[in-house]
Scaffold this active site. Structure first.
Site, PDB file in Angstrom:
ATOM      1  N   HIS A 178      -7.952   1.457   1.349  1.00  0.00           N
ATOM      2  CA  HIS A 178      -7.872   1.157   2.795  1.00  0.00           C
ATOM      3  C   HIS A 178      -8.702   2.167   3.614  1.00  0.00           C
ATOM      4  CE1 HIS A 178      -5.158  -0.970   5.957  1.00  0.00           C
ATOM      5  NE2 HIS A 178      -6.346  -0.688   6.454  1.00  0.00           N
ATOM      6  N   GLU A 215       0.838  -1.206   0.000  1.00  0.00           N
ATOM      7  CA  GLU A 215       0.000   0.000   0.000  1.00  0.00           C
ATOM      8  C   GLU A 215       0.866   1.246   0.000  1.00  0.00           C
ATOM      9  OE1 GLU A 215      -2.864  -0.335   3.160  1.00  0.00           O
ATOM     10  OE2 GLU A 215      -3.850  -2.037   2.221  1.00  0.00           O
TER      11      GLU A 215
END
Ligand code: 3PG
Length: 534
Positions: A280, A262
């Protein structure tokens, strides 16, 4: 209070920052600063507040030599090297539950989004198309949802899915049959759940065991057209296998809020027409942010102001009510320091026994005792987090147990430490919850407040000895606050504990030993009234 610098590395709600500042903590918010600025601030940070965007590993901790706590604003700990943190005595805390509702609601949002093609339909309309036939969806009602993991988030998803008319199957080794029955869910093995559900949703942490749990093999066992939702951790699925299964139709649709890396750089799921994805956002609601920030702030204040380790996840013991045990833990740590002061060599064997009729677990007390003992031996880098590990590394054998309470001392903590040559026994008790006392030293009963600087003296029990000692201390301008004695008349031996206003220098100790009746002298440093740390 010691100045503690709490470094906020990732954005958290202002409410928690305010709470910490009001409690006197020095909070430095660098969440919007450059990487370089953040790194430079680590040098004197006592604690860091992070979310899922930071990696706390050896390299990170090496840049933060004063780090005492890592506070994870959220639940996942997979971005923290817990073994390295524990070794360094860095307390790790998180906020389980604070964002569970947010994560459960986001799971439902993504599940519905895939079932009804919300994301591609939105994109199509935004492009000016009015395509009412391409986006034929499916209903959740009547379908079977399989939850892999039913902790806080999974349970909330279960009840929400039931409200949508879904049948819910679950797999979770920690869920009892009774709990499953009360939730109205069916407990099955993972293999069966994967093979017989229409929608699968993941709600478990990322560990070595759960890594790529959803892979080519498990996908091959699913029903054709299964919908997969992952709002937990990206590493739980093999993205290449998932992308291939979308192409073959084995997976009907996929929703992901999390990625193995990420932000994702080359995920095969990015932009796929049958994937709904978000960056997220599971925990990103105002309510969750505030909950998490306040919970964490309270935990940090408790740790740094009261030495309260209750929210720490990497203690060598779990489940004990540390707040309730705080006075006993404080006593245990003081007894450890006292024993540390009596040592002539490295400790080899430590025994601790709690005499009580209550249900307290002696394990946390043994840790607190070791903390006090090893603070003296190794220095202040020892704390409740790493004391047990340090003791193991030093080859110290530790035993602890319980026995029924003694009539005069409802809670008596007996400790024995051996350095291989000498063994000392020191017992302590609580006169009242916050009134600790040392009540026995080497078998001699006495009554010592375990505070400040103490001098312990073994001498032959003859008239005039105390006078000689007091005169010598007086000649060195050492003020005596209190004097407690115990003696064994049969052996003609006495032990005295002198509360002195300053530490006893080596020269004074040597002079004291010159007194014929004095057999030995030790200096014990116990610190102020209440330990900062348990
Ligand atoms: C968590 O572990 O609590 C969630 O994944 C949220 O992470 P975040 O705080 O980085 O949004």
């Amino acid at each position: 209070m010691k100045a503690n610098k709490i470094l906020v590395l990732e954005p958290v709600a202002e409410a928690g920052i305010r709470l910490m500042r009001d409690a006197g903590l020095d909070v430095v918010d660098v969440s919007k600063a450059t990487d370089d600025e953040r790194q430079s601030q680590l040098a004197d940070a006592t604690a860091v507040i992070i979310r899922s965007g930071s990696q706390v590993d050896e390299e990170f901790m090496a840049k933060a030599p004063h780090l005492e706590a890592v506070a994870r604003a959220g639940v996942g700990l997979d971005n923290i090297d817990l073994v390295a943190a524990t070794r360094r005595g860095v307390a790790v805390m998180n906020t389980p539950g604070g964002n569970a509702t947010a994560a459960a609601e986001h799971t439902m949002a993504l599940m519905l989004s895939v079932a009804r093609h919300v994301a591609p339909a939105h994109g199509s309309l935004a492009e000016g198309k009015w395509d009412r036939h391409r986006f034929l969806g499916v209903e959740l009602a009547g379908r079977r949802l399989g939850l892999i993991g039913v902790g806080r988030v999974g349970s909330l998803v279960a009840s929400r899915a039931q409200a949508f008319g879904m049948e819910v199957w679950v797999t979770d080794p920690f869920l009892s049959d009774d709990k499953a029955a009360s939730m109205g869910v069916t407990r099955v093995e993972l293999d069966r759940l994967v093979a017989e559900c229409d929608v699968l949703s993941l709600h478990l942490p990322l560990t070595e065991e759960t890594k790529q749990l959803i892979n080519a093999e498990s996908i091959a066992r699913m029903k054709p057209g299964t919908i997969l939702v992952n709002c937990a951790r990206g590493g739980l699925i093999d993205e290449d296998a998932v992308a291939a299964a979308l192409e073959s139709g084995q997976l009907g649709g996929v929703a992901v809020d999390v990625f193995p890396q990420e932000p994702p750089k080359s995920s095969p799921l990015l932009g796929h027409p049958r994937v709904s994805h978000t960056p997220h956002l599971g925990a990103s609601t105002q309510e969750a942010k505030e909950n998490v920030s306040l919970t964490l702030a309270r935990a940090l204040v408790a740790l740094f102001r009261d030495g309260d380790f209750s929210s720490v996840v990497n203690l060598p013991f779990g489940g004990a009510d540390l707040r309730k045990m705080a006075p006993l833990l404080d006593l245990a740590q003081r007894l450890g320091r006292f024993q540390g002061g009596l040592l002539l060599g490295a400790p080899q064997r430590v025994e601790l026994e709690l005499a009580t009729d209550d249900s307290e677990d002696p394990a946390p007390l043994a840790s607190a005792f070791l903390t006090g003992l090893l603070e003296v031996v190794c220095g202040p880098e020892v704390n409740a987090v790493n004391a047990q590990l340090k003791a193991e590394e030093m080859g110290i054998t530790l035993s602890h147990g319980r026995r029924p309470g003694e009539p005069d001392f409802p809670r008596l903590l007996s400790t024995r430490v051996s350095d291989g040559t000498h063994m000392h026994g020191v017992d302590g008790g609580l006169l009242a919850p916050h009134t600790p006392r040392i009540v026995r030293v080497d078998g001699q009963w006495m009554d010592v407040e375990p505070v400040g600087d103490l001098m312990v003296l073994w001498n032959q029990d003859r008239p005039g000895v105390l006078g000689k000692v007091a005169t010598l201390l007086g000649s060195r301008n050492i003020n005596v606050g209190e004097l407690r004695m115990g003696r064994d008349p049969q052996a003609s031996q006495a032990i005295s504990v002198w509360q002195v206003d300053q530490p006893i220098e080596l020269e004074v100790k040597l002079a004291l030993k010159e007194i014929a009746e004095v057999e030995d002298v030790r200096q014990v440093r116990l610190g102020a009234k209440r330990s900062r740390r348990v």
